[in-house]
Design a protein around this motif. Sequence first.
Motif, PDB file in Angstrom:
ATOM      1  N   ALA A 172      33.916  40.682  39.801  1.00  0.00           N
ATOM      2  CA  ALA A 172      32.987  41.490  41.226  1.00  0.00           C
ATOM      3  C   ALA A 172      33.838  41.707  41.585  1.00  0.00           C
TER       4      ALA A 172
ATOM      5  N   GLU B  43      40.833  37.177  48.816  1.00  0.00           N
ATOM      6  CA  GLU B  43      40.841  36.209  48.149  1.00  0.00           C
ATOM      7  C   GLU B  43      41.285  34.483  47.840  1.00  0.00           C
ATOM      8  N   ALA B  44      40.108  33.265  48.464  1.00  0.00           N
ATOM      9  CA  ALA B  44      40.650  32.405  48.673  1.00  0.00           C
ATOM     10  C   ALA B  44      41.468  32.050  47.898  1.00  0.00           C
TER      11      ALA B  44
ATOM     12  N   MET C 240      35.716  32.926  38.213  1.00  0.00           N
ATOM     13  CA  MET C 240      35.546  32.285  37.106  1.00  0.00           C
ATOM     14  C   MET C 240      36.180  33.018  35.456  1.00  0.00           C
TER      15      MET C 240
ATOM     16  N   HIS D 231      33.496  31.520  27.314  1.00  0.00           N
ATOM     17  CA  HIS D 231      33.242  32.855  27.185  1.00  0.00           C
ATOM     18  C   HIS D 231      33.137  33.606  26.188  1.00  0.00           C
ATOM     19  N   PHE D 232      32.175  34.831  25.494  1.00  0.00           N
ATOM     20  CA  PHE D 232      32.181  35.844  25.314  1.00  0.00           C
ATOM     21  C   PHE D 232      31.621  37.315  25.417  1.00  0.00           C
TER      22      PHE D 232
ATOM     23  N   VAL E 105      37.977  34.428  53.396  1.00  0.00           N
ATOM     24  CA  VAL E 105      38.091  34.904  54.452  1.00  0.00           C
ATOM     25  C   VAL E 105      36.344  34.006  55.082  1.00  0.00           C
TER      26      VAL E 105
ATOM     27  N   ARG F  90      28.319  37.410  39.985  1.00  0.00           N
ATOM     28  CA  ARG F  90      27.302  36.062  39.748  1.00  0.00           C
ATOM     29  C   ARG F  90      26.759  35.453  40.622  1.00  0.00           C
TER      30      ARG F  90
ATOM     31  N   MET G  76      29.605  38.867  32.511  1.00  0.00           N
ATOM     32  CA  MET G  76      30.123  39.417  32.580  1.00  0.00           C
ATOM     33  C   MET G  76      30.285  41.373  32.349  1.00  0.00           C
TER      34      MET G  76
HETATM   35  C1  LIG Z   1      29.661  27.965  31.735  1.00  0.00           C
HETATM   36  C2  LIG Z   1      29.002  29.241  31.935  1.00  0.00           C
HETATM   37  C3  LIG Z   1      29.495  29.783  30.679  1.00  0.00           C
HETATM   38  C4  LIG Z   1      29.561  30.973  30.648  1.00  0.00           C
HETATM   39  N1  LIG Z   1      30.027  32.270  29.323  1.00  0.00           N
HETATM   40  C5  LIG Z   1      29.902  33.207  29.561  1.00  0.00           C
HETATM   41  C6  LIG Z   1      30.544  34.526  28.165  1.00  0.00           C
HETATM   42  O1  LIG Z   1      30.247  33.852  27.178  1.00  0.00           O
HETATM   43  N2  LIG Z   1      30.037  35.632  27.988  1.00  0.00           N
HETATM   44  C7  LIG Z   1      30.283  35.852  30.010  1.00  0.00           C
HETATM   45  O2  LIG Z   1      30.425  37.274  30.476  1.00  0.00           O
HETATM   46  N3  LIG Z   1      30.450  35.673  31.145  1.00  0.00           N
HETATM   47  C8  LIG Z   1      29.799  34.485  30.861  1.00  0.00           C
HETATM   48  N4  LIG Z   1      29.741  33.167  32.221  1.00  0.00           N
HETATM   49  C9  LIG Z   1      30.103  34.237  33.681  1.00  0.00           C
HETATM   50  C10 LIG Z   1      31.119  35.421  33.878  1.00  0.00           C
HETATM   51  O3  LIG Z   1      32.412  33.833  33.963  1.00  0.00           O
HETATM   52  C11 LIG Z   1      31.027  36.007  36.262  1.00  0.00           C
HETATM   53  O4  LIG Z   1      29.459  36.182  35.459  1.00  0.00           O
HETATM   54  C12 LIG Z   1      31.939  35.971  36.019  1.00  0.00           C
HETATM   55  O5  LIG Z   1      33.219  35.503  35.793  1.00  0.00           O
HETATM   56  C13 LIG Z   1      31.462  36.131  37.570  1.00  0.00           C
HETATM   57  O6  LIG Z   1      32.497  36.251  38.074  1.00  0.00           O
HETATM   58  P1  LIG Z   1      32.240  37.213  40.068  1.00  0.00           P
HETATM   59  O7  LIG Z   1      34.079  38.018  40.106  1.00  0.00           O
HETATM   60  O8  LIG Z   1      30.803  37.419  40.311  1.00  0.00           O
HETATM   61  O9  LIG Z   1      33.130  35.231  40.608  1.00  0.00           O
HETATM   62  P2  LIG Z   1      33.973  34.105  40.582  1.00  0.00           P
HETATM   63  O10 LIG Z   1      34.794  34.937  38.647  1.00  0.00           O
HETATM   64  O11 LIG Z   1      33.526  33.271  41.015  1.00  0.00           O
HETATM   65  O12 LIG Z   1      35.042  34.888  41.564  1.00  0.00           O
HETATM   66  C14 LIG Z   1      34.163  34.619  42.615  1.00  0.00           C
HETATM   67  C15 LIG Z   1      35.961  34.634  43.791  1.00  0.00           C
HETATM   68  O13 LIG Z   1      35.307  34.182  45.206  1.00  0.00           O
HETATM   69  C16 LIG Z   1      36.490  33.922  45.831  1.00  0.00           C
HETATM   70  N5  LIG Z   1      35.969  33.441  46.741  1.00  0.00           N
HETATM   71  C17 LIG Z   1      35.121  32.869  47.275  1.00  0.00           C
HETATM   72  N6  LIG Z   1      34.442  32.365  48.499  1.00  0.00           N
HETATM   73  C18 LIG Z   1      35.518  33.446  49.412  1.00  0.00           C
HETATM   74  C19 LIG Z   1      35.287  33.742  50.328  1.00  0.00           C
HETATM   75  N7  LIG Z   1      34.866  32.975  51.646  1.00  0.00           N
HETATM   76  N8  LIG Z   1      37.183  34.210  50.798  1.00  0.00           N
HETATM   77  C20 LIG Z   1      37.406  35.179  49.756  1.00  0.00           C
HETATM   78  N9  LIG Z   1      37.453  35.195  48.683  1.00  0.00           N
HETATM   79  C21 LIG Z   1      36.353  33.916  48.114  1.00  0.00           C
HETATM   80  C22 LIG Z   1      36.154  32.814  44.338  1.00  0.00           C
HETATM   81  O14 LIG Z   1      37.807  32.533  45.173  1.00  0.00           O
HETATM   82  C23 LIG Z   1      36.703  33.298  43.196  1.00  0.00           C
HETATM   83  O15 LIG Z   1      38.069  34.258  42.993  1.00  0.00           O
HETATM   84  C24 LIG Z   1      29.991  32.302  32.185  1.00  0.00           C
HETATM   85  C25 LIG Z   1      29.959  31.276  33.427  1.00  0.00           C
HETATM   86  C26 LIG Z   1      29.321  30.194  33.315  1.00  0.00           C
HETATM   87  C27 LIG Z   1      29.403  29.350  34.428  1.00  0.00           C
END
Ligand SMILES: Cc1cc2nc3c(=O)[nH]c(=O)nc-3n(C[C@H](O)[C@H](O)[C@H](O)COP(=O)(O)OP(=O)(O)OC[C@H]3O[C@@H](n4cnc5c(N)ncnc54)[C@H](O)[C@@H]3O)c2cc1C
Length: 469
Positions: free
Chosen positions: A12, A31-32, A39, A56-57, A226, A410, A419
Amino acid sequence: MKPIAILGAGLAGLTAAAELKRRGLPAVVFEAGKAVGGMAASFRDAEGFSYDYGAHFISNRLAKALGAEDICRTVRHYGEAVVVDGRSRSHPFGLMAEPRFLASALKSRIAPRNKAPAANAEDWMRRSYGDAMAEDVAMPLVEAWSGAPARELSPSVGEKFGNSILKSIYLNAAAKVTRRAVCNGYTRTMPEGAGVYHVYPEGGLAKLLEPTLRKLDGSVRLDSPVERILVEKGRVVAVRSVGAEVPVSAVISTAPVNILPRLMEGTDALAPLSAFRYRPMMFVNLRFSGRAILPDTMVWVPDRSQLSFRLTEAPISMPWLAPEGKTLITFDIGCEVGDERWTMSDEDLAKRCLDQICALYGEGLRTRYLGAGGTIRTPISYPVYLNAYEAERRLFARSTGVQGLYSVGRNGEFAHILMEDVFWRTIRRMEDVERYVAAPGAWEGRPGLVAEDPLAGLGFASARLSQAV
Ligand SMILES: Cc1cc2nc3c(=O)[nH]c(=O)nc-3n(C[C@H](O)[C@H](O)[C@H](O)COP(=O)(O)OP(=O)(O)OC[C@H]3O[C@@H](n4cnc5c(N)ncnc54)[C@H](O)[C@@H]3O)c2cc1C
């Protein structure tokens, strides 16, 4: 112009940064952690087995949108099964063919309709699937992944469930004809059809984000959590990271929403979010000789007495994730931080998972067991839609209530999204951000929503309304 701060370099955060850059807006990603991806990370052990944060798919459409289609391999098969009464049935058709499930589903359709909206997730599942399927399949699964009784969950949990049976029949037939694993229930933002199928990047999930990262030339700061988001007169003005204050024109957070209240300085408008819960999860990987130990890629185990509610043999779909002639099975285990499961040693967890799979698919598996792969523990996995804060959740889905603060991704949206939905929803949200930074005096471009909301009488809503005014 002051930069727009983005918290988090997962899918995201990087998508938001690239989209802002495309719109000609300056952005800095904080990024922390020590690496990008969040994820979307994969692990490979010395013996050549690979696994993700839970299998993950993803889809070819997402890979293309991220500019990563060339490094992705097509997945030829993907299927799910459900264990009921000790036997595995294919999902959804084998399950539907079970006479007691079919009879109770039909009964629930024929019975006079209760016109009042479902009061909770249990109510919603009974009405949607019939009592038998709700009690024996849907409720135990929802409770395992959320850690709360279905009666305490909001009916919105149903939004997570996939396509209708007719759509599933069509997608299943399309998969057979095209010999590709056509996606079913992986995105709601965009239509699913025969041309949208699963792929997987060579070298692991994080590779997907490399083309986006390349576009951002140097605007990602690692090891930079942050610690504070500073708000003046209801509007974000700066962030503090590693002790330094950076003036900003807007903030986009992808962090879990329940930590936002602790980050905010100058407003308590987000206080209700501290009650929002995420379900911690453990992923235990076991290695075996041979392939196709499970009847299909993913097996659901709706049995409250079992340790794991979901087993995934990713090499059935992605054979390259394990060395030839070997396989890896991932066990998803719901838990709470510090409970008996969370504190169990990796060896004990592996032993319990081996016992579970042998009870399901035969004691003979012990002779094929090659030992435990890695175990991953994460305190944040699934958002838990408790009825206790459903009204606040719905409001939050519309706006954070603080001018210039956006929450995407997410955990940032507090939504059961995968994703591809994270990607498209983040892209769309950047339109709002552009509008805001062009005219910060205007209330997020959506002042009417709060005032018109039927829940506006609630404290959280009125706090927002007063800010809006
Ligand atoms: C069990 C499981 C199975 C899944 N399977 C699938 C699948 O099959 N297919 C699919 O498409 N998706 C799947 N997903 C979902 C997918 O992993 C997520 O939707 C996606 O990776 C989320 O990305 P994001 O950037 O929203 O969050 P994240 O990847 O969580 O990134 C957030 C980032 O913010 C950082 N952060 C947090 N707080 C701070 C702060 N204060 N300052 C700076 N940085 C900070 C964290 O370190 C992290 O790097 C699955 C999820 C889970 C839990």
